[in-house]
Design a protein around this motif. Structure first.
Motif, PDB file in Angstrom:
ATOM      1  N   VAL A   1       1.067  -1.590   0.054  1.00 41.62           N
ATOM      2  CA  VAL A   1       0.213  -0.162  -0.330  1.00 41.62           C
ATOM      3  C   VAL A   1       1.026   1.194  -0.036  1.00 41.62           C
ATOM      4  O   VAL A   1       2.009   1.280   0.856  1.00 41.62           O
ATOM      5  CB  VAL A   1      -1.082   0.442   0.990  1.00 41.62           C
ATOM      6  N   ILE A   2       0.927   2.337  -1.103  1.00 43.86           N
ATOM      7  CA  ILE A   2       1.385   3.351  -1.243  1.00 43.86           C
ATOM      8  C   ILE A   2       0.460   4.578  -0.512  1.00 43.86           C
ATOM      9  O   ILE A   2      -1.073   4.465  -1.579  1.00 43.86           O
ATOM     10  CB  ILE A   2       1.880   3.525  -1.997  1.00 43.86           C
ATOM     11  N   THR A   3       0.571   5.798   0.145  1.00 42.34           N
ATOM     12  CA  THR A   3       0.277   6.553   0.041  1.00 42.34           C
ATOM     13  C   THR A   3       0.359   7.743  -0.402  1.00 42.34           C
ATOM     14  O   THR A   3       1.717   8.543  -0.326  1.00 42.34           O
ATOM     15  CB  THR A   3       0.237   7.292   2.081  1.00 42.34           C
ATOM     16  N   SER A   4      -0.473   8.564  -0.987  1.00 36.11           N
ATOM     17  CA  SER A   4      -0.721   9.801  -1.820  1.00 36.11           C
ATOM     18  C   SER A   4      -0.898  10.035  -1.332  1.00 36.11           C
ATOM     19  O   SER A   4      -1.763  10.552  -0.513  1.00 36.11           O
ATOM     20  CB  SER A   4      -0.727   9.125  -2.974  1.00 36.11           C
ATOM     21  N   SER A   5      -1.900  11.378  -2.079  1.00 36.69           N
ATOM     22  CA  SER A   5      -2.125  12.781  -1.952  1.00 36.69           C
ATOM     23  C   SER A   5      -3.135  13.545  -3.135  1.00 36.69           C
ATOM     24  O   SER A   5      -2.789  13.272  -3.983  1.00 36.69           O
ATOM     25  CB  SER A   5      -1.582  13.664  -0.962  1.00 36.69           C
ATOM     26  N   MET A   6      -4.150  13.847  -2.188  1.00 40.22           N
ATOM     27  CA  MET A   6      -5.106  15.106  -3.520  1.00 40.22           C
ATOM     28  C   MET A   6      -3.736  16.116  -4.049  1.00 40.22           C
ATOM     29  O   MET A   6      -4.188  16.360  -5.331  1.00 40.22           O
ATOM     30  CB  MET A   6      -5.945  15.886  -2.985  1.00 40.22           C
ATOM     31  N   ALA A   7      -2.856  16.342  -2.993  1.00 37.92           N
ATOM     32  CA  ALA A   7      -1.706  17.022  -4.023  1.00 37.92           C
ATOM     33  C   ALA A   7      -1.213  16.814  -5.294  1.00 37.92           C
ATOM     34  O   ALA A   7      -0.286  17.044  -5.840  1.00 37.92           O
ATOM     35  CB  ALA A   7      -1.008  17.457  -2.691  1.00 37.92           C
ATOM     36  N   HIS A   8      -1.507  15.271  -5.332  1.00 45.30           N
ATOM     37  CA  HIS A   8      -0.943  15.121  -6.327  1.00 45.30           C
ATOM     38  C   HIS A   8      -1.230  15.577  -8.188  1.00 45.30           C
ATOM     39  O   HIS A   8      -0.422  15.385  -8.422  1.00 45.30           O
ATOM     40  CB  HIS A   8      -0.472  12.944  -6.541  1.00 45.30           C
ATOM     41  N   ARG A   9      -2.186  15.887  -7.573  1.00 45.38           N
ATOM     42  CA  ARG A   9      -2.836  17.106  -9.115  1.00 45.38           C
ATOM     43  C   ARG A   9      -2.357  17.752  -9.237  1.00 45.38           C
ATOM     44  O   ARG A   9      -2.919  18.240 -10.460  1.00 45.38           O
ATOM     45  CB  ARG A   9      -4.627  17.090  -8.981  1.00 45.38           C
ATOM     46  N   SER A  10      -1.159  18.860  -8.909  1.00 44.13           N
ATOM     47  CA  SER A  10      -0.367  19.931  -9.481  1.00 44.13           C
ATOM     48  C   SER A  10       0.457  19.628  -9.145  1.00 44.13           C
ATOM     49  O   SER A  10       1.489  20.144  -9.433  1.00 44.13           O
ATOM     50  CB  SER A  10      -0.549  20.621  -8.505  1.00 44.13           C
ATOM     51  N   GLY A  11       0.714  18.132  -9.522  1.00 44.38           N
ATOM     52  CA  GLY A  11       2.459  17.890  -8.901  1.00 44.38           C
ATOM     53  C   GLY A  11       3.338  17.598 -10.437  1.00 44.38           C
ATOM     54  O   GLY A  11       2.153  17.624 -11.517  1.00 44.38           O
ATOM     55  N   ARG A  12       4.691  17.785 -10.852  1.00 41.33           N
ATOM     56  CA  ARG A  12       5.017  17.133 -11.884  1.00 41.33           C
ATOM     57  C   ARG A  12       6.447  17.130 -11.539  1.00 41.33           C
ATOM     58  O   ARG A  12       7.423  17.528 -10.219  1.00 41.33           O
ATOM     59  CB  ARG A  12       5.264  18.443 -12.788  1.00 41.33           C
ATOM     60  N   ILE A  13       7.368  16.396 -11.806  1.00 41.99           N
ATOM     61  CA  ILE A  13       8.658  15.822 -11.049  1.00 41.99           C
ATOM     62  C   ILE A  13      10.039  16.605 -12.729  1.00 41.99           C
ATOM     63  O   ILE A  13      10.057  16.767 -13.494  1.00 41.99           O
ATOM     64  CB  ILE A  13       8.341  13.904 -11.895  1.00 41.99           C
ATOM     65  N   ASP A  14      10.164  17.127 -11.469  1.00 43.50           N
ATOM     66  CA  ASP A  14      11.776  18.074 -11.990  1.00 43.50           C
ATOM     67  C   ASP A  14      12.593  17.297 -12.373  1.00 43.50           C
ATOM     68  O   ASP A  14      13.701  17.150 -11.333  1.00 43.50           O
ATOM     69  CB  ASP A  14      11.400  19.161 -10.887  1.00 43.50           C
ATOM     70  N   PHE A  15      12.637  16.502 -12.802  1.00 38.07           N
ATOM     71  CA  PHE A  15      14.112  15.749 -13.076  1.00 38.07           C
ATOM     72  C   PHE A  15      14.772  16.817 -13.854  1.00 38.07           C
ATOM     73  O   PHE A  15      16.218  16.097 -12.812  1.00 38.07           O
ATOM     74  CB  PHE A  15      14.112  14.319 -15.084  1.00 38.07           C
TER      75      PHE A  15
ATOM     76  N   ALA B   1       3.741  18.283  -3.269  1.00 39.02           N
ATOM     77  CA  ALA B   1       3.275  17.527  -4.442  1.00 39.02           C
ATOM     78  C   ALA B   1       3.965  16.462  -5.699  1.00 39.02           C
ATOM     79  O   ALA B   1       3.688  15.636  -6.182  1.00 39.02           O
ATOM     80  CB  ALA B   1       2.308  18.835  -5.610  1.00 39.02           C
ATOM     81  N   MET B   2       4.734  17.043  -5.757  1.00 33.15           N
ATOM     82  CA  MET B   2       5.975  16.123  -6.783  1.00 33.15           C
ATOM     83  C   MET B   2       6.031  15.107  -6.099  1.00 33.15           C
ATOM     84  O   MET B   2       5.615  13.543  -6.474  1.00 33.15           O
ATOM     85  CB  MET B   2       6.913  17.135  -6.450  1.00 33.15           C
ATOM     86  N   SER B   3       6.590  14.870  -4.576  1.00 32.90           N
ATOM     87  CA  SER B   3       6.428  13.667  -3.898  1.00 32.90           C
ATOM     88  C   SER B   3       5.024  12.788  -4.074  1.00 32.90           C
ATOM     89  O   SER B   3       5.007  11.415  -4.493  1.00 32.90           O
ATOM     90  CB  SER B   3       6.564  14.040  -2.417  1.00 32.90           C
ATOM     91  N   LYS B   4       4.539  13.164  -3.758  1.00 30.91           N
ATOM     92  CA  LYS B   4       2.760  12.497  -3.891  1.00 30.91           C
ATOM     93  C   LYS B   4       2.189  12.441  -5.482  1.00 30.91           C
ATOM     94  O   LYS B   4       1.807  10.633  -5.762  1.00 30.91           O
ATOM     95  CB  LYS B   4       1.940  13.648  -3.225  1.00 30.91           C
ATOM     96  N   LEU B   5       2.797  12.902  -6.631  1.00 28.77           N
ATOM     97  CA  LEU B   5       2.779  11.830  -8.059  1.00 28.77           C
ATOM     98  C   LEU B   5       3.974  11.227  -8.113  1.00 28.77           C
ATOM     99  O   LEU B   5       2.799  10.425  -8.716  1.00 28.77           O
ATOM    100  CB  LEU B   5       3.182  13.543  -8.875  1.00 28.77           C
ATOM    101  N   ALA B   6       5.125  11.429  -7.447  1.00 29.29           N
ATOM    102  CA  ALA B   6       6.286  10.181  -7.697  1.00 29.29           C
ATOM    103  C   ALA B   6       5.053   9.152  -7.006  1.00 29.29           C
ATOM    104  O   ALA B   6       5.926   7.599  -7.290  1.00 29.29           O
ATOM    105  CB  ALA B   6       7.564  10.871  -6.905  1.00 29.29           C
TER     106      ALA B   6
END
Length: 304
Positions: free
Chosen positions: A147-161, A177-182
């Protein structure tokens, strides 16, 4: 079986099963651990502080004297600690469910002991490494799950490579937000790999909606003072916020790749049900790139 309106009352008997819950001394992790223990599970509490873990276990045993609980020292911001915790868990007779719950939210820019930006390092990289190290043990469990816990914050996330450790610029919310998208990218890629390998382990995710937990410790004081008196109107308690976690970890008929969150007020509050993420969370090429970067950063290689 479609899960709808799931609460703690829907958690079936878990006698004989073993759950490892990270961040279990407070908030959602504590609430989930308490319910699982009440259903007969052996619950391993992964916590940074032994003192806080012992206090949490004492509180649970005050209500459920026969609760089978064990403290596992774990700091997701330190990969040596993650490896040490995994070694302790592997010594257990069995492991059925890994509940990746621990995380941090919106601190000032800090670095983990391994030099990673703290939110990405703790919320994603620590979870990524721990999951890999326990997959083989889980594969021997009964109806095993990650089980991996995310957040509604993922919706505004982007991965800045290009600035993965926020060395050039740092936004507390942006990096959260980036961590929760990850977290979601990790879950969906893990699900694909587990299926391809024919593994008995399934990967699922959850989010608590808006829950009243210690994660908000870094919010500005005026915001806390302003909203606390009316928080119950639009915010889950920690126990309610744990319902999606419990659905993912112990709900009957759960399938790999499912994502659970609250059912009311735009996923803010209420009993748990299956929900859908932002489409970017299911982008295969993005998830593969993040996977490769995460293996390189942590030095942990998945066997699938």
């Amino acid at each position: 079986m479609t899960i709808t309106n799931f609460t703690d009352k829907d958690v079936p008997d878990q006698s004989g099963r073993v759950f490892f819950v990270t961040g279990a001394n407070s908030g959602l992790g504590y609430a989930a651990a308490k319910v699982l223990a009440s259903r007969g599970a052996r619950v391993l509490l992964g916590c940074r502080s032994e003192e806080k873990a012992e206090a949490a276990m004492a509180d649970i045993r005050a209500v459920y004297p026969d609760a089978d609980l064990c403290f596992i020292p774990l700091d997701l911001g330190n990969l040596k600690s993650v490896r040490a915790a995994a070694k302790l868990v592997v010594k257990e007779p069995r492991l059925d469910v890994l509940v990746n719950n621990a995380g941090i939210m919106m601190p000032p820019r800090e670095e983990t002991d391994d030099g990673f930006e703290s939110q990405f390092g703790v919320n994603h990289l620590g979870t990524f490494a721990l999951t890999s190290l326990l997959l083989d043990k889980l594969s021997q469990g009964q109806e095993p799950r990650v089980v991996i816990t995310s957040s509604m914050a993922h919706r505004s996330g982007r991965i800045d490579f290009d600035d993965i450790n926020a060395e050039s610029s740092y936004s507390r919310w942006g990096r959260y937000a980036m961590s929760k998208l990850a977290n979601l990218l990790h879950m969906y890629e893990l699900d694909r790999r587990l299926r391809a390998a024919g593994s008995p382990v399934i990967a699922v995710a959850c989010h608590p909606g808006v829950a009243d937990t210690e994660l908000a410790r870094n919010f500005p004081g005026f915001m806390v003072a302003l909203f606390r008196p009316v928080s119950s109107l639009f915010m889950n308690s920690a126990a309610q916020g744990a319902w999606p976690t419990l659905a993912a970890a112990a709900g009957e008929g759960v399938e790999g790749g499912e994502y659970f969150g609250p059912s009311r007020n735009g996923e803010w509050v209420g009993p748990a049900r299956e929900v859908q993420p932002r489409k970017i969370a299911k982008q295969i090429e993005l998830s593969k790139k993040l996977w490769d970067v995460s293996e390189e950063m942590t030095g942990v290689r998945y066997a699938i």
